[in-house]
Design a protein around this motif. Structure first.
Motif, PDB file in Angstrom:
ATOM      1  N   GLN A  33       0.869  -1.171   0.000  1.00  0.00           N
ATOM      2  CA  GLN A  33       0.000   0.000   0.000  1.00  0.00           C
ATOM      3  C   GLN A  33       0.909   1.225   0.000  1.00  0.00           C
ATOM      4  OE1 GLN A  33      -3.148  -1.599  -0.811  1.00  0.00           O
ATOM      5  NE2 GLN A  33      -3.592   0.433  -0.050  1.00  0.00           N
ATOM      6  N   VAL A  34       0.593   2.187  -0.853  1.00  0.00           N
ATOM      7  CA  VAL A  34       1.397   3.401  -0.978  1.00  0.00           C
ATOM      8  C   VAL A  34       0.506   4.603  -0.670  1.00  0.00           C
ATOM      9  CG1 VAL A  34       2.802   4.814  -2.520  1.00  0.00           C
ATOM     10  CG2 VAL A  34       2.854   2.320  -2.727  1.00  0.00           C
ATOM     11  N   THR A  35       0.979   5.478   0.214  1.00  0.00           N
ATOM     12  CA  THR A  35       0.210   6.672   0.563  1.00  0.00           C
ATOM     13  C   THR A  35       0.775   7.893  -0.148  1.00  0.00           C
ATOM     14  OG1 THR A  35       1.572   7.034   2.541  1.00  0.00           O
ATOM     15  CG2 THR A  35      -0.477   5.792   2.821  1.00  0.00           C
ATOM     16  N   GLY A  36      -0.127   8.811  -0.486  1.00  0.00           N
ATOM     17  CA  GLY A  36       0.275  10.085  -1.053  1.00  0.00           C
ATOM     18  C   GLY A  36       0.126  10.200  -2.558  1.00  0.00           C
ATOM     19  N   MET A  37      -0.121   9.115  -3.266  1.00  0.00           N
ATOM     20  CA  MET A  37      -0.268   9.187  -4.716  1.00  0.00           C
ATOM     21  C   MET A  37      -1.645   9.747  -5.072  1.00  0.00           C
ATOM     22  SD  MET A  37       1.406   5.663  -6.177  1.00  0.00           S
ATOM     23  CE  MET A  37       0.100   4.621  -5.502  1.00  0.00           C
ATOM     24  N   THR A  38      -1.675  10.630  -6.080  1.00  0.00           N
ATOM     25  CA  THR A  38      -2.940  11.232  -6.479  1.00  0.00           C
ATOM     26  C   THR A  38      -3.201  11.193  -7.983  1.00  0.00           C
ATOM     27  OG1 THR A  38      -1.903  13.410  -6.620  1.00  0.00           O
ATOM     28  CG2 THR A  38      -2.937  12.815  -4.504  1.00  0.00           C
ATOM     29  N   CYS A  39      -2.191  10.837  -8.785  1.00  0.00           N
ATOM     30  CA  CYS A  39      -2.365  10.947 -10.236  1.00  0.00           C
ATOM     31  C   CYS A  39      -1.451   9.992 -10.999  1.00  0.00           C
ATOM     32  CB  CYS A  39      -2.088  12.375 -10.683  1.00  0.00           C
ATOM     33  SG  CYS A  39      -0.363  12.884 -10.405  1.00  0.00           S
ATOM     34  N   GLY A  40      -1.560  10.040 -12.307  1.00  0.00           N
ATOM     35  CA  GLY A  40      -0.731   9.206 -13.166  1.00  0.00           C
ATOM     36  C   GLY A  40       0.745   9.512 -13.054  1.00  0.00           C
ATOM     37  N   HIS A  41       1.086  10.767 -12.820  1.00  0.00           N
ATOM     38  CA  HIS A  41       2.502  11.122 -12.644  1.00  0.00           C
ATOM     39  C   HIS A  41       3.065  10.458 -11.396  1.00  0.00           C
ATOM     40  CE1 HIS A  41       5.954  13.627 -11.444  1.00  0.00           C
ATOM     41  NE2 HIS A  41       6.190  13.619 -12.743  1.00  0.00           N
ATOM     42  N   CYS A  42       2.261  10.415 -10.338  1.00  0.00           N
ATOM     43  CA  CYS A  42       2.668   9.729  -9.107  1.00  0.00           C
ATOM     44  C   CYS A  42       2.947   8.254  -9.406  1.00  0.00           C
ATOM     45  CB  CYS A  42       1.571   9.821  -8.044  1.00  0.00           C
ATOM     46  SG  CYS A  42       1.131  11.483  -7.526  1.00  0.00           S
ATOM     47  N   GLU A  43       2.027   7.633 -10.128  1.00  0.00           N
ATOM     48  CA  GLU A  43       2.188   6.216 -10.495  1.00  0.00           C
ATOM     49  C   GLU A  43       3.473   6.013 -11.281  1.00  0.00           C
ATOM     50  OE1 GLU A  43      -2.558   5.129 -10.986  1.00  0.00           O
ATOM     51  OE2 GLU A  43      -1.333   5.454 -12.761  1.00  0.00           O
ATOM     52  N   MET A  44       3.736   6.893 -12.248  1.00  0.00           N
ATOM     53  CA  MET A  44       4.924   6.783 -13.076  1.00  0.00           C
ATOM     54  C   MET A  44       6.202   6.902 -12.238  1.00  0.00           C
ATOM     55  SD  MET A  44       6.054   9.056 -16.379  1.00  0.00           S
ATOM     56  CE  MET A  44       6.271  10.516 -15.364  1.00  0.00           C
ATOM     57  N   SER A  45       6.202   7.819 -11.293  1.00  0.00           N
ATOM     58  CA  SER A  45       7.380   8.009 -10.440  1.00  0.00           C
ATOM     59  C   SER A  45       7.671   6.760  -9.619  1.00  0.00           C
ATOM     60  CB  SER A  45       7.171   9.198  -9.500  1.00  0.00           C
ATOM     61  OG  SER A  45       7.053  10.384 -10.227  1.00  0.00           O
ATOM     62  N   VAL A  46       6.632   6.176  -9.019  1.00  0.00           N
ATOM     63  CA  VAL A  46       6.811   4.964  -8.226  1.00  0.00           C
ATOM     64  C   VAL A  46       7.255   3.814  -9.127  1.00  0.00           C
ATOM     65  CG1 VAL A  46       5.619   3.225  -6.824  1.00  0.00           C
ATOM     66  CG2 VAL A  46       5.214   5.665  -6.410  1.00  0.00           C
ATOM     67  N   ARG A  47       6.599   3.656 -10.279  1.00  0.00           N
ATOM     68  CA  ARG A  47       6.939   2.581 -11.213  1.00  0.00           C
ATOM     69  C   ARG A  47       8.402   2.673 -11.651  1.00  0.00           C
ATOM     70  NH1 ARG A  47       3.326   3.722 -14.699  1.00  0.00           N
ATOM     71  NH2 ARG A  47       1.699   2.525 -13.662  1.00  0.00           N
ATOM     72  N   ARG A  48       8.868   3.882 -11.947  1.00  0.00           N
ATOM     73  CA  ARG A  48      10.238   4.080 -12.398  1.00  0.00           C
ATOM     74  C   ARG A  48      11.248   3.697 -11.306  1.00  0.00           C
ATOM     75  NH1 ARG A  48      10.005   9.098 -14.410  1.00  0.00           N
ATOM     76  NH2 ARG A  48      10.086   9.980 -12.321  1.00  0.00           N
ATOM     77  N   GLU A  49      11.035   4.167 -10.083  1.00  0.00           N
ATOM     78  CA  GLU A  49      11.979   3.888  -8.999  1.00  0.00           C
ATOM     79  C   GLU A  49      11.981   2.408  -8.610  1.00  0.00           C
ATOM     80  OE1 GLU A  49      14.333   5.844  -7.899  1.00  0.00           O
ATOM     81  OE2 GLU A  49      13.617   7.472  -9.162  1.00  0.00           O
ATOM     82  N   VAL A  50      10.802   1.810  -8.491  1.00  0.00           N
ATOM     83  CA  VAL A  50      10.724   0.392  -8.110  1.00  0.00           C
ATOM     84  C   VAL A  50      11.295  -0.478  -9.227  1.00  0.00           C
ATOM     85  CG1 VAL A  50       9.144  -1.503  -7.576  1.00  0.00           C
ATOM     86  CG2 VAL A  50       8.814   0.736  -6.509  1.00  0.00           C
ATOM     87  N   GLY A  51      11.099  -0.066 -10.463  1.00  0.00           N
ATOM     88  CA  GLY A  51      11.625  -0.824 -11.600  1.00  0.00           C
ATOM     89  C   GLY A  51      13.141  -0.903 -11.636  1.00  0.00           C
ATOM     90  N   LYS A  52      13.824  -0.035 -10.911  1.00  0.00           N
ATOM     91  CA  LYS A  52      15.296  -0.050 -10.847  1.00  0.00           C
ATOM     92  C   LYS A  52      15.831  -1.145  -9.928  1.00  0.00           C
ATOM     93  CE  LYS A  52      15.730   4.949 -11.537  1.00  0.00           C
ATOM     94  NZ  LYS A  52      16.166   6.218 -10.903  1.00  0.00           N
ATOM     95  N   ILE A  53      14.975  -1.738  -9.102  1.00  0.00           N
ATOM     96  CA  ILE A  53      15.428  -2.765  -8.160  1.00  0.00           C
ATOM     97  C   ILE A  53      15.787  -4.031  -8.932  1.00  0.00           C
ATOM     98  CG2 ILE A  53      14.785  -4.208  -6.185  1.00  0.00           C
ATOM     99  CD1 ILE A  53      12.753  -1.992  -5.427  1.00  0.00           C
ATOM    100  N   ALA A  54      16.948  -4.586  -8.637  1.00  0.00           N
ATOM    101  CA  ALA A  54      17.405  -5.799  -9.314  1.00  0.00           C
ATOM    102  C   ALA A  54      16.410  -6.937  -9.112  1.00  0.00           C
ATOM    103  CB  ALA A  54      18.779  -6.213  -8.785  1.00  0.00           C
ATOM    104  N   GLY A  55      16.082  -7.621 -10.212  1.00  0.00           N
ATOM    105  CA  GLY A  55      15.196  -8.773 -10.143  1.00  0.00           C
ATOM    106  C   GLY A  55      13.734  -8.462 -10.382  1.00  0.00           C
ATOM    107  N   VAL A  56      13.376  -7.168 -10.437  1.00  0.00           N
ATOM    108  CA  VAL A  56      11.980  -6.794 -10.673  1.00  0.00           C
ATOM    109  C   VAL A  56      11.646  -7.009 -12.142  1.00  0.00           C
ATOM    110  CG1 VAL A  56      10.361  -4.853 -10.750  1.00  0.00           C
ATOM    111  CG2 VAL A  56      11.820  -5.182  -8.756  1.00  0.00           C
ATOM    112  N   ASP A  57      10.568  -7.752 -12.392  1.00  0.00           N
ATOM    113  CA  ASP A  57      10.135  -8.034 -13.761  1.00  0.00           C
ATOM    114  C   ASP A  57       8.957  -7.173 -14.186  1.00  0.00           C
ATOM    115  OD1 ASP A  57      12.005 -10.171 -14.239  1.00  0.00           O
ATOM    116  OD2 ASP A  57      10.789 -11.393 -12.903  1.00  0.00           O
ATOM    117  N   ALA A  58       8.045  -6.845 -13.260  1.00  0.00           N
ATOM    118  CA  ALA A  58       6.867  -6.042 -13.588  1.00  0.00           C
ATOM    119  C   ALA A  58       6.419  -5.257 -12.368  1.00  0.00           C
ATOM    120  CB  ALA A  58       5.739  -6.939 -14.076  1.00  0.00           C
ATOM    121  N   VAL A  59       5.896  -4.060 -12.622  1.00  0.00           N
ATOM    122  CA  VAL A  59       5.405  -3.195 -11.552  1.00  0.00           C
ATOM    123  C   VAL A  59       4.040  -2.667 -11.968  1.00  0.00           C
ATOM    124  CG1 VAL A  59       5.826  -1.113 -10.191  1.00  0.00           C
ATOM    125  CG2 VAL A  59       7.759  -2.473 -10.998  1.00  0.00           C
TER     126      VAL A  59
END
Length: 69
Positions: free
Chosen positions: A7-33
């Motif tokens: 669960q993620v708090t503070g997101m309000t829009c598509g830009h928020c989603e994109m920011s989280v997706r981009r940062e989490v996608g940098k973690i080694a071993g992540v295939d999909a977010v």
């Protein structure tokens, strides 16, 4: 493959989603977010179980807070 939900708090829009997706996608071993600002969800599919601290740090880097669902 493992899928972990957060669960993620503070997101309000598509830009928020994109920011989280981009940062989490940098973690080694992540295939999909998948991120939804509407319900504050984050779903990560990875080749091996992820360290929660890595996910929390990535979400924090994007400017939000996460907790394990």
């Amino acid at each position: 493959m493992t899928t972990t939900e957060y669960q993620v708090t503070g997101m309000t829009c598509g830009h928020c989603e994109m920011s989280v997706r981009r940062e989490v996608g940098k973690i080694a071993g992540v295939d999909a977010v998948e991120v939804s600002a509407a319900d504050g969800s984050l779903s990560i599919t990875a080749s091996a179980p992820l360290d929660d601290a890595s996910v929390f740090a990535a979400v924090d880097e994007a400017g939000y807070r996460a907790v394990r669902a």
